[in-house]
Design a protein around this motif. Sequence first.
Motif, short mmCIF file in Angstrom:
data_model
loop_
_atom_site.label_atom_id
_atom_site.label_comp_id
_atom_site.label_asym_id
_atom_site.label_seq_id
_atom_site.Cartn_x
_atom_site.Cartn_y
_atom_site.Cartn_z
N TYR A 1 0.83 -1.21 0.00
CA TYR A 1 0.00 0.00 0.00
C TYR A 1 0.87 1.26 0.00
CZ TYR A 1 -4.12 -2.83 1.10
OH TYR A 1 -5.16 -3.75 1.06
N ASN A 2 0.42 2.29 -0.72
CA ASN A 2 1.13 3.57 -0.67
C ASN A 2 0.51 4.51 0.37
OD1 ASN A 2 -1.16 3.77 -2.48
ND2 ASN A 2 -0.45 5.80 -3.04
N GLY A 3 -0.34 4.00 1.21
CA GLY A 3 -0.89 4.73 2.33
C GLY A 3 -0.44 4.05 3.63
N PRO A 4 -0.72 4.69 4.76
CA PRO A 4 -1.47 5.94 4.95
C PRO A 4 -0.72 7.20 4.52
CG PRO A 4 -0.70 5.11 7.06
CD PRO A 4 -0.35 4.06 6.06
N TYR A 5 0.57 7.09 4.32
CA TYR A 5 1.45 8.13 3.79
C TYR A 5 1.59 9.32 4.75
CZ TYR A 5 4.22 10.32 0.18
OH TYR A 5 5.27 10.86 -0.52
N GLY A 6 0.64 10.23 4.80
CA GLY A 6 0.68 11.31 5.79
C GLY A 6 1.70 12.39 5.53
N LEU A 7 1.98 12.69 4.25
CA LEU A 7 2.98 13.70 3.92
C LEU A 7 2.51 14.58 2.78
CD1 LEU A 7 6.18 11.43 3.85
CD2 LEU A 7 5.39 12.87 5.73
N GLY A 8 3.14 15.74 2.68
CA GLY A 8 3.02 16.59 1.50
C GLY A 8 1.64 17.12 1.21
N GLY A 9 1.46 17.48 -0.05
CA GLY A 9 0.24 18.15 -0.48
C GLY A 9 -1.02 17.32 -0.35
N SER A 10 -0.86 15.99 -0.32
CA SER A 10 -2.06 15.16 -0.21
C SER A 10 -2.80 15.41 1.10
CB SER A 10 -1.70 13.67 -0.33
OG SER A 10 -0.92 13.24 0.77
N LEU A 11 -2.07 15.82 2.14
CA LEU A 11 -2.72 16.07 3.43
C LEU A 11 -3.59 17.32 3.41
CD1 LEU A 11 -0.16 15.24 6.26
CD2 LEU A 11 -2.15 13.94 5.52
N ASN A 12 -3.38 18.18 2.43
CA ASN A 12 -4.20 19.39 2.33
C ASN A 12 -5.55 19.13 1.67
OD1 ASN A 12 -2.21 21.12 3.46
ND2 ASN A 12 -1.10 21.09 1.51
N LYS A 13 -5.72 17.92 1.16
CA LYS A 13 -6.97 17.57 0.50
C LYS A 13 -7.85 16.79 1.47
CE LYS A 13 -4.51 17.24 -3.89
NZ LYS A 13 -4.06 16.33 -4.98
N PRO A 14 -9.15 17.04 1.49
CA PRO A 14 -10.02 16.34 2.43
C PRO A 14 -10.12 14.86 2.09
CG PRO A 14 -11.33 17.63 0.88
CD PRO A 14 -9.90 18.00 0.65
N PRO A 15 -10.30 14.02 3.09
CA PRO A 15 -10.49 12.59 2.82
C PRO A 15 -11.80 12.33 2.09
CG PRO A 15 -10.94 13.07 5.13
CD PRO A 15 -10.40 14.33 4.53
N ARG A 16 -11.83 11.23 1.33
CA ARG A 16 -13.03 10.93 0.55
C ARG A 16 -13.49 9.49 0.71
NH1 ARG A 16 -11.16 12.78 -5.36
NH2 ARG A 16 -13.01 11.57 -5.92
N ASN A 17 -12.83 8.73 1.59
CA ASN A 17 -13.24 7.33 1.70
C ASN A 17 -14.37 7.17 2.71
OD1 ASN A 17 -12.13 7.07 4.35
ND2 ASN A 17 -10.12 6.53 3.54
N ARG A 18 -14.76 5.95 2.96
CA ARG A 18 -15.97 5.69 3.75
C ARG A 18 -15.82 6.05 5.23
NH1 ARG A 18 -16.88 1.36 6.92
NH2 ARG A 18 -15.25 -0.22 7.14
N HIS A 19 -14.60 6.33 5.68
CA HIS A 19 -14.37 6.66 7.08
C HIS A 19 -14.43 8.16 7.37
CE1 HIS A 19 -13.19 2.51 7.91
NE2 HIS A 19 -12.56 2.55 6.76
N THR A 20 -14.62 8.96 6.34
CA THR A 20 -14.57 10.41 6.48
C THR A 20 -15.56 10.91 7.53
OG1 THR A 20 -13.89 10.62 4.17
CG2 THR A 20 -14.79 12.60 5.25
N GLU A 21 -16.79 10.45 7.45
CA GLU A 21 -17.82 10.94 8.37
C GLU A 21 -17.51 10.57 9.81
OE1 GLU A 21 -22.69 10.66 9.06
OE2 GLU A 21 -21.76 9.73 7.30
N TYR A 22 -17.00 9.36 10.02
CA TYR A 22 -16.70 8.92 11.38
C TYR A 22 -15.67 9.82 12.04
CZ TYR A 22 -14.85 6.27 15.29
OH TYR A 22 -14.41 5.91 16.54
N TYR A 23 -14.62 10.17 11.33
CA TYR A 23 -13.53 10.95 11.93
C TYR A 23 -13.76 12.46 11.90
CZ TYR A 23 -10.67 6.69 12.10
OH TYR A 23 -10.18 5.44 12.39
#
Length: 482
Positions: free
Chosen positions: A209-231
């Motif tokens: 997997y290339n996640g969870p990663y946690g670096l760079g510009g990707s962190l500035n984008k909101p999450p879009r997977n099924r866990h978004t609402e929970y967190y």
Amino acid sequence: MNRRQFLRKSVFYSAALAGGLCAASATKRRPNVVLIMTDNHGAWTLGCYGNPDIRTPYIDRLAAEGIRFTRAFSSNAVCSPTRATYLTGLLPSQHGVHCYLGAKEAQMGANAYSTIEEFRTLPQILSENGYTCGLVGKWHLGDNMRPQEGFSYWVTMPHGGTRTFYDAEVIENGKIRIEPKYLTDLWTEHGTKFIEQNRERPFFLFLSYNGPYGLGGSLNKPPRNRHTEYYADKDLPSFQREAVHPWLHNNRQFIGNLDAIRRYACELSAIDDGVGRIMSTLKRLGLDEDTLVIFTADQGWAGGQNGLWGMGDHTRPLHAFDSTMHIPLICRHTGIIPPARTSDLMVSNYDLLGTALAHVGLAGEVPTEPKSPGRDYSATLTGKTVTWDNVVFYEFENVRAIRTAEWKYIERYRQGPHELYDLKNDPNERFNLYGQSKQSDVQKQLRARLYKFFERYADPKYDLWRGGRSKTHLLTAKAFTR
């Protein structure tokens, strides 16, 4: 066909013939191996390692059904060197991959090559012994466009870093395309497909997997997977809100940043979903008792610990705190590895190759040249007691470290500061005792062990501390300029 390919094929066909001759008398095939690796991931983020905030039920179940190592470490701080170490059992000063591969290095283009092609690797050894090998996900070791090192199933990326998990570039069937699907789900789907296609024969799946990663510009984008609402409304206090460490060079804006924290949690929980699907696939196909599953990470990751965010390359000077080194390691093999166990052995990623080969009955295939520093802890998997020296070693460009159960000594080539930590009384590495007279004997002993280790194993060709070269760029190139 070059000489190396010819030799590989010759060995493979010989092994296949031998396997065929033995098949009639064999009562059981060799175990499958599923190696699940995450990217930039500290053990502290998982429920089975004590995290109360992030949902990881399937990884936790994997730990409950097998053995969890509480003190597993990575020997380096970034992706390419650690992945090279997992697959070769060698240190950066042996395999020559000292830093992550950049976009214009060995990954793509006319000069692309596998940076570990000169060594016998885990997938190569397994393929030579009758395994079908599949790489799904991140490679980051060079010549990404075509299968490497014994792999025949090959779905990856043309790069190592992650800018997005959606509409990302993917390599499949020797071509680059844009994949609209969530990458974590894509890798999981290909992992299950590979298992289904190869259920009747021994296989090795490297699900990277290339996640969870946690670096760079990707962190500035909101999450879009099924866990978004929970967190969305969670504070996630396990991500420490300490003052920014003065060494932190990158990612300072993410310390205590709830958007970044929640994004990381979402990505990790999505990987947990994938682990659940892989486990379900193995069970559905009746392969639980035929398969060793290993869950680990390429290197650790800090999410606020010591005022840091990221890995060892994100500070100046480069660092060797435990948050960078400590990784998850879980092994499950139903019916072979007793469930619900933990081990406190201090193990490193350079130990994995020999251990995995021994577990599947191929201990005699461990390469003897170059000599790996790796040790075999396979007996521990099955509940036996092993004699073990609790020490691991670390190497990242101009930083080398030795870590025991009680002490850590860190030295920087031609730079400072050097560091010494009393881990028994200072587990968070707050107080540098280097140069203190009270600890002078400990310091001398650890330094001597550190130097003796690298004198034994480092290859002068790739030993930066003795004028060797690197297959990658160096973040600390000035330290090696005379």
